[in-house]
Scaffold this active site. Structure first.
Site, mmCIF file in Angstrom:
data_model
loop_
_atom_site.group_PDB
_atom_site.id
_atom_site.type_symbol
_atom_site.label_atom_id
_atom_site.label_comp_id
_atom_site.label_asym_id
_atom_site.label_seq_id
_atom_site.Cartn_x
_atom_site.Cartn_y
_atom_site.Cartn_z
ATOM 1 N N ASP A 167 0.955 -1.224 0.250
ATOM 2 C CA ASP A 167 0.046 0.140 0.046
ATOM 3 C C ASP A 167 0.849 1.302 -0.088
ATOM 4 O OD1 ASP A 167 -2.452 1.485 0.294
ATOM 5 O OD2 ASP A 167 -1.929 1.595 2.540
ATOM 6 N N ASP A 209 -0.330 5.234 0.841
ATOM 7 C CA ASP A 209 -0.353 6.175 1.938
ATOM 8 C C ASP A 209 -0.734 5.400 3.255
ATOM 9 O OD1 ASP A 209 -0.639 7.723 -0.360
ATOM 10 O OD2 ASP A 209 -2.772 7.951 -0.249
#
Length: 377
Positions: free
Chosen positions: A10, A12
């Site tokens: 991922d 953020d």
């Protein structure tokens, strides 16, 4: 060809800090990397056998609420900074949908990842790393394991409440912990051997803490194998069902074979290891074990025993154990022992072997060289 393992990462909240208000990193002023991501992820990317894939939800990217021209300068700066540290993503997958659209491409759904589901990848030994439960759910949907990038008891409680604790291998927001865990996973092995004479499982973690769980049916043999785990620093689990109603031979020989195979498998390509390793005194005895994980088997044995049995283990099987181990591990062993107490002599040998293993398997995470002028082991 061996299947490729993947790290689905991922963006953020995992690579870069997610702003607490609008959750959008849409300017260079908002770009802040997580502490330790460069040092630790670069080691993982360059020294472990994972392919890196970025998977990120960017709600409404390309709409008036999140224009493209505010996203790409920050994205490109982030990618260039990571690239400068050797962190390269083979694929960058961005979902632009809003949560209420329920798009098939939005995590935890796998629409963006069809290629990896249909390709020749080792998903069972791959990981999703992310800071939301949807990342852990994505791992479940892909058949991967998950690293939940959230710290402490709160993260564990969230996983339990969602029924996802079995999917998650690690819960931490510390990149050093992530790298340590992935390196440990890389240097672990489980080997099984089932024959008409024995059923054996050996699990080994070279970067463990010396934790042992050993049951062979021979108490003295258990004691000696525990010396290997405890003094090498390896976590070692040995479970054996052998034909002890016949005698001890098959149990001891086959355990040595499986243990050797497990060490060979866990060492992998052997890049960065010390390769060599040791002698130690034990009361009246001096035990010397010189070891080379060089890929060729050889045993020099200079240890005589006057007793037929030590505990429930025949002394004639000591040589046989080390010969079988050396053959299976593809290593050189030079073993010498002198002294008066037979128990001390053999225990000294096992402890010296353990310390030799400890020295030889030590891996420098900054060294990717093979310890050989031949450039192969």
């Amino acid at each position: 060809m061996e299947k490729k393992k993947l790290l689905f990462i991922d963006r953020d909240g995992t690579l870069i800090v997610e702003p607490p208000v609008d959750f959008q990193v849409d300017s260079l002023e908002k770009l802040e990397f997580y502490p330790g991501v460069f040092q630790n992820l670069s080691k993982v990317a360059n020294m472990l056998d994972f392919q890196l894939v970025m998977v990120t939800n960017q709600d409404g990217l390309g709409t008036d609420s999140f224009p493209e021209d505010t996203f790409w300068p920050t994205q490109n700066k982030m990618l260039k900074s990571l690239e400068n540290e050797g962190i390269l993503f083979s694929d960058i997958l961005i979902d632009r949908s809003f949560p209420e659209e329920n798009a098939s491409t939005r995590k935890p759904k796998t629409g963006l990842l069809t290629h990896y589901l249909q390709g020749d990848y080792d998903l069972a030994n791959s990981f999703v790393i992310g800071d939301r439960l949807t990342d852990v759910e994505l791992a479940k949907n892909l058949g991967c394991k998950a690293i939940y990038f959230k710290e402490g008891e709160a993260g564990i409680n969230e996983l339990k409440a969602a029924g996802l604790e079995q999917i998650c291998s690690l819960c931490t927001s510390n990149w050093a912990d992530v790298a340590k865990y992935l390196f440990a996973t890389e240097r672990s092995a489980t080997v099984q051997r089932n024959t008409a004479e024995t059923k054996i499982t050996v699990s080994l973690n070279l970067d463990g803490e010396g934790v042992c769980d050993i049951k062979t049916g021979l108490h003295f043999f258990d004691h000696m194998l525990e010396q290997i785990g405890r003094h090498s620093g390896c976590d070692l689990r040995v479970q054996v069902e052998g034909d002890l109603h016949v005698d001890e031979h098959h149990t001891i020989e086959d355990t040595a074979i499986v243990l050797g195979e497990a060490i060979k498998k866990a060492l992998g390509d052997k890049r960065g290891i010390e390769r060599y390793g040791f002698c130690l005194p034990m009361d009246d005895c001096l035990a010397q074990v010189a070891l080379d994980f060089g890929g060729r088997s050889w045993l020099v044995w200079e240890a005589d025993f006057k007793r037929e049995m030590i505990g429930d283990m025949p002394t004639e099987m000591f040589y046989h154990f080390f010969k079988s181990f050396a053959d299976a591990a593809a290593c050189n062993l030079n073993i010498k022992a002198e002294g008066k107490n037979e128990h001390h002599k053999i225990e000294g040998i096992f402890k010296a072997l353990a310390r030799a293993i400890r020295a030889a398997i030590r891996k420098d995470p900054y060294n990717d060289q093979l310890p050989s002028t031949k450039e192969m082991l």
